[in-house]
Design a protein around this motif. Structure first.
Motif, PDB file in Angstrom:
ATOM      1  N   SER A  97       0.824  -1.220   0.000  1.00 17.23           N
ATOM      2  CA  SER A  97       0.000   0.000   0.000  1.00 17.23           C
ATOM      3  C   SER A  97       0.856   1.267   0.000  1.00 17.23           C
ATOM      4  N   LYS A  98       2.125   1.128   0.375  1.00 14.87           N
ATOM      5  CA  LYS A  98       3.061   2.255   0.369  1.00 14.87           C
ATOM      6  C   LYS A  98       3.951   2.238  -0.879  1.00 14.87           C
ATOM      7  N   ASN A  99       3.534   1.470  -1.874  1.00 19.07           N
ATOM      8  CA  ASN A  99       4.198   1.411  -3.185  1.00 19.07           C
ATOM      9  C   ASN A  99       5.599   0.823  -3.176  1.00 19.07           C
ATOM     10  N   TYR A 100       5.862  -0.111  -2.296  1.00 25.92           N
ATOM     11  CA  TYR A 100       7.122  -0.835  -2.334  1.00 25.92           C
ATOM     12  C   TYR A 100       7.020  -1.975  -3.339  1.00 25.92           C
ATOM     13  N   THR A 101       8.072  -2.209  -4.091  1.00 29.40           N
ATOM     14  CA  THR A 101       8.197  -3.382  -4.935  1.00 29.40           C
ATOM     15  C   THR A 101       8.728  -4.501  -4.040  1.00 29.40           C
ATOM     16  N   LEU A 102       7.990  -5.599  -3.948  1.00 29.17           N
ATOM     17  CA  LEU A 102       8.325  -6.677  -3.025  1.00 29.17           C
ATOM     18  C   LEU A 102       9.118  -7.766  -3.755  1.00 29.17           C
ATOM     19  N   ILE A 103      10.317  -8.025  -3.235  1.00 29.07           N
ATOM     20  CA  ILE A 103      11.208  -8.999  -3.867  1.00 29.07           C
ATOM     21  C   ILE A 103      11.637 -10.044  -2.846  1.00 29.07           C
ATOM     22  N   ALA A 104      11.294 -11.298  -3.132  1.00 34.08           N
ATOM     23  CA  ALA A 104      11.754 -12.406  -2.294  1.00 34.08           C
ATOM     24  C   ALA A 104      13.137 -12.817  -2.779  1.00 34.08           C
ATOM     25  N   ILE A 105      14.046 -12.973  -1.849  1.00 30.19           N
ATOM     26  CA  ILE A 105      15.375 -13.477  -2.169  1.00 30.19           C
ATOM     27  C   ILE A 105      15.289 -14.987  -1.951  1.00 30.19           C
ATOM     28  N   GLU A 106      15.055 -15.695  -3.045  1.00 29.65           N
ATOM     29  CA  GLU A 106      14.738 -17.121  -2.944  1.00 29.65           C
ATOM     30  C   GLU A 106      14.978 -17.812  -4.279  1.00 29.65           C
ATOM     31  N   GLN A 107      15.333 -19.078  -4.217  1.00 33.08           N
ATOM     32  CA  GLN A 107      15.507 -19.899  -5.408  1.00 33.08           C
ATOM     33  C   GLN A 107      14.157 -20.475  -5.802  1.00 33.08           C
ATOM     34  N   THR A 108      13.676 -20.086  -6.980  1.00 31.96           N
ATOM     35  CA  THR A 108      12.424 -20.611  -7.518  1.00 31.96           C
ATOM     36  C   THR A 108      12.647 -20.879  -9.011  1.00 31.96           C
ATOM     37  N   PRO A 109      11.754 -21.632  -9.651  1.00 33.60           N
ATOM     38  CA  PRO A 109      11.914 -21.866 -11.090  1.00 33.60           C
ATOM     39  C   PRO A 109      11.900 -20.573 -11.916  1.00 33.60           C
ATOM     40  N   SER A 110      11.282 -19.516 -11.388  1.00 33.74           N
ATOM     41  CA  SER A 110      11.205 -18.262 -12.151  1.00 33.74           C
ATOM     42  C   SER A 110      12.080 -17.148 -11.561  1.00 33.74           C
ATOM     43  N   SER A 111      13.000 -17.491 -10.661  1.00 28.62           N
ATOM     44  CA  SER A 111      13.883 -16.469 -10.074  1.00 28.62           C
ATOM     45  C   SER A 111      14.732 -15.814 -11.153  1.00 28.62           C
ATOM     46  N   ILE A 112      15.021 -14.542 -10.919  1.00 26.38           N
ATOM     47  CA  ILE A 112      15.923 -13.777 -11.779  1.00 26.38           C
ATOM     48  C   ILE A 112      17.282 -13.765 -11.089  1.00 26.38           C
ATOM     49  N   VAL A 113      18.322 -14.022 -11.843  1.00 28.41           N
ATOM     50  CA  VAL A 113      19.664 -13.993 -11.282  1.00 28.41           C
ATOM     51  C   VAL A 113      19.981 -12.539 -10.894  1.00 28.41           C
ATOM     52  N   LEU A 114      20.546 -12.353  -9.723  1.00 28.50           N
ATOM     53  CA  LEU A 114      20.770 -11.018  -9.174  1.00 28.50           C
ATOM     54  C   LEU A 114      21.412 -10.058 -10.168  1.00 28.50           C
ATOM     55  N   HIS A 115      22.471 -10.467 -10.841  1.00 32.51           N
ATOM     56  CA  HIS A 115      23.145  -9.533 -11.749  1.00 32.51           C
ATOM     57  C   HIS A 115      22.336  -9.216 -13.003  1.00 32.51           C
ATOM     58  N   ASN A 116      21.212  -9.901 -13.228  1.00 26.25           N
ATOM     59  CA  ASN A 116      20.329  -9.593 -14.356  1.00 26.25           C
ATOM     60  C   ASN A 116      19.141  -8.722 -13.959  1.00 26.25           C
ATOM     61  N   TYR A 117      18.952  -8.520 -12.647  1.00 24.24           N
ATOM     62  CA  TYR A 117      17.823  -7.703 -12.197  1.00 24.24           C
ATOM     63  C   TYR A 117      18.250  -6.234 -12.209  1.00 24.24           C
ATOM     64  N   VAL A 118      17.431  -5.391 -12.807  1.00 27.79           N
ATOM     65  CA  VAL A 118      17.739  -3.966 -12.877  1.00 27.79           C
ATOM     66  C   VAL A 118      16.820  -3.229 -11.898  1.00 27.79           C
ATOM     67  N   PHE A 119      17.432  -2.611 -10.893  1.00 28.29           N
ATOM     68  CA  PHE A 119      16.678  -1.836  -9.911  1.00 28.29           C
ATOM     69  C   PHE A 119      16.447  -0.431 -10.447  1.00 28.29           C
ATOM     70  N   ASP A 120      15.238   0.046 -10.291  1.00 28.12           N
ATOM     71  CA  ASP A 120      14.874   1.397 -10.714  1.00 28.12           C
ATOM     72  C   ASP A 120      15.158   2.343  -9.554  1.00 28.12           C
ATOM     73  N   PRO A 121      16.063   3.306  -9.718  1.00 30.03           N
ATOM     74  CA  PRO A 121      16.400   4.207  -8.610  1.00 30.03           C
ATOM     75  C   PRO A 121      15.241   5.108  -8.170  1.00 30.03           C
ATOM     76  N   ASN A 122      14.149   5.102  -8.934  1.00 31.44           N
ATOM     77  CA  ASN A 122      12.981   5.918  -8.577  1.00 31.44           C
ATOM     78  C   ASN A 122      11.903   5.124  -7.848  1.00 31.44           C
ATOM     79  N   LYS A 123      12.177   3.854  -7.574  1.00 27.85           N
ATOM     80  CA  LYS A 123      11.213   3.009  -6.862  1.00 27.85           C
ATOM     81  C   LYS A 123      11.730   2.664  -5.475  1.00 27.85           C
ATOM     82  N   LYS A 124      10.789   2.260  -4.624  1.00 25.81           N
ATOM     83  CA  LYS A 124      11.118   1.765  -3.291  1.00 25.81           C
ATOM     84  C   LYS A 124      10.990   0.241  -3.324  1.00 25.81           C
TER      85      LYS A 124
END
Length: 188
Positions: A97-124
């Motif tokens: 409700s406070k507009n945070y993007t929620l990211i689980a740090i977890e191994q799943t079949p659809s996980s994105i490898v950390l170095h491939n995830y692009v964080f938006d500096p304008n998001k929380k």
């Protein structure tokens, strides 16, 4: 040029007052049933190092004050804001409700490898870290926007959760701070 250690007084560390007044990175941590007090203390120390907004200790995660947390936190329990939340799902709904993007740090079949995830500096962002043995609870996944995992190449299938936090927080800060030199980090 020979190297020598930088003296503590020359590190430019913030006072507690300066830390509390400093602009924090737009990131909160959610600890989902972390059982080890030493891991919790390490989370505090890492959150302090990277100027994290706050974190939420959920479920069975132990809370300060406790000497075993203090051993690894080294006073960071006094600098980093934290809140205990019994129900992680309720806390995730509040963060959503406070507009945070929620990211689980977890191994799943659809996980994105950390170095491939692009964080938006304008998001929380909110990073969710799970229990040392069981990981992030299944009931959390319907609320997350993404899962991230750290690639590993050895015989083990996981890293210590507080080590994982350090790696993820560094990558977040590395990507979102516009100029690391402004915070005293330079390449030699």
């Amino acid at each position: 040029m020979p190297y020598q250690k930088t003296l503590n007084q020359d590190l430019g560390r913030k006072s507690m007052t300066d830390f509390h007044a400093a602009k924090k990175n737009p990131l909160v941590l959610v600890l989902d049933n972390i059982r080890s007090m030493q891991n919790v203390g390490s989370f505090f120390r890492t959150a302090d190092a990277f100027l994290i907004e706050e974190f939420f200790l959920c479920g069975i995660t132990p809370c300060p004050p406790h000497r075993d947390i203090h051993k690894s936190a080294l006073g960071a329990t006094d600098s980093v804001a934290w809140t205990y939340c019994k129900d992680i799902v309720e806390q995730l709904q509040i963060l959503r409700s406070k507009n945070y993007t929620l990211i689980a740090i977890e191994q799943t079949p659809s996980s994105i490898v950390l170095h491939n995830y692009v964080f938006d500096p304008n998001k929380k962002y909110a990073f969710i870290f799970g229990n040392e043995m069981h990981g992030v609870q299944e009931q959390v996944f319907p609320f997350v926007d993404a899962c991230i995992e750290i690639p590993q190449y050895g015989t083990k299938h996981s890293l210590n959760v507080s080590v994982c936090a350090g790696i993820c927080l560094w990558d977040f800060v590395r990507q979102t701070l516009p100029d690391l030199a402004t915070v005293g980090i330079t390449n030699h």
